[in-house]
Design a protein around this motif. Structure first.
Motif, PDB file in Angstrom:
ATOM      1  N   ARG A 119       0.876  -1.140  -0.242  1.00  0.00           N
ATOM      2  CA  ARG A 119      -0.109   0.170   0.268  1.00  0.00           C
ATOM      3  C   ARG A 119       0.902   1.062  -0.054  1.00  0.00           C
ATOM      4  O   ARG A 119       0.181   2.597  -0.316  1.00  0.00           O
ATOM      5  CB  ARG A 119      -0.988  -0.261   1.392  1.00  0.00           C
ATOM      6  N   ARG A 120       2.043   1.004   0.446  1.00  0.00           N
ATOM      7  CA  ARG A 120       2.623   2.060   0.332  1.00  0.00           C
ATOM      8  C   ARG A 120       4.026   2.638  -1.052  1.00  0.00           C
ATOM      9  O   ARG A 120       3.811   1.740  -2.207  1.00  0.00           O
ATOM     10  CB  ARG A 120       4.303   2.141   1.483  1.00  0.00           C
ATOM     11  N   PRO A 121       3.696   3.389  -1.633  1.00  0.00           N
ATOM     12  CA  PRO A 121       3.597   3.786  -2.562  1.00  0.00           C
ATOM     13  C   PRO A 121       5.339   3.518  -3.298  1.00  0.00           C
ATOM     14  O   PRO A 121       5.510   3.386  -4.240  1.00  0.00           O
ATOM     15  CB  PRO A 121       3.769   5.367  -3.052  1.00  0.00           C
ATOM     16  N   GLN A 122       6.381   3.776  -2.121  1.00  0.00           N
ATOM     17  CA  GLN A 122       7.917   3.349  -2.754  1.00  0.00           C
ATOM     18  C   GLN A 122       7.866   1.229  -2.770  1.00  0.00           C
ATOM     19  O   GLN A 122       9.000   1.104  -2.512  1.00  0.00           O
ATOM     20  CB  GLN A 122       8.930   4.036  -1.714  1.00  0.00           C
ATOM     21  N   TRP A 123       6.879   0.985  -2.726  1.00  0.00           N
ATOM     22  CA  TRP A 123       6.503  -0.384  -2.548  1.00  0.00           C
ATOM     23  C   TRP A 123       6.384  -1.092  -4.169  1.00  0.00           C
ATOM     24  O   TRP A 123       5.170  -0.546  -4.380  1.00  0.00           O
ATOM     25  CB  TRP A 123       6.371  -1.464  -1.239  1.00  0.00           C
TER      26      TRP A 123
END
Length: 165
Positions: A119-123
């Protein structure tokens, strides 16, 4: 046995309980019997170019599935590792990357759930939990998903990663 992962068979029974949106992301029940987990590990270790060892991104007791020559896209790996595309936990569930076109059908059929870190944009949003297989039939589906993940991590083309077992 051929399994179409774009239209997989439904997983029997209720989904296992998990920690849901919490990290660490764990499966809390419906674990693999030891012989099923051992068969899953053996199948993973037989994949071309795979080597195993402690995970670089999870608890050290989980068995990392790493590649000598990773070739897949960024979304094919569990970051920050440049070569770990999945790992098998002691109770038999896996965290791995799954080709994007397979995520919705596998989730709908009850085989996977998204990893909360996705859910995190960097993943990458391709990171999922594949529930622990409980019998030979479920092992066949788990191996098919494992193969799709491996193909994605070893192939520069995303077309090859959505083939079915």
């Amino acid at each position: 046995m051929t399994i179409d992962l774009t239209d997989p068979p439904p997983r029997s029974g209720p989904r296992p309980r998990t920690t849901g949106l919490e990290i660490p992301h764990d499966q809390l029940d419906q674990f693999s019997p030891s012989h099923i987990r051992a068969a899953l590990v053996a199948r993973a270790q037989s994949l071309t170019g795979v080597f195993t060892g402690p995970s670089q991104v999870s608890e050290p007791a989980s068995l990392a599935l790493r590649l000598h020559e990773p070739a897949g896209p960024w979304a094919a790996f569990l970051h920050p590792s440049p070569d770990e595309f999945g790992h098998i936990h002691r109770s038999g569930f896996l965290h791995l990357t799954v080709p994007e076109p397979l995520i919705e059908p596998l989730e709908r059929a009850g085989w996977i759930e998204p990893h909360p870190i996705s859910r995190r944009p960097q993943w990458p949003d391709t990171i999922v939990m594949l529930y622990a297989p409980r019998d030979e039939t479920e092992l066949a589906v788990a191996v098919a998903v494992l193969h799709a993940s491996w193909r994605q991590a070893t192939t520069a083309s995303t077309e090859a990663s959505t083939e079915t077992e």
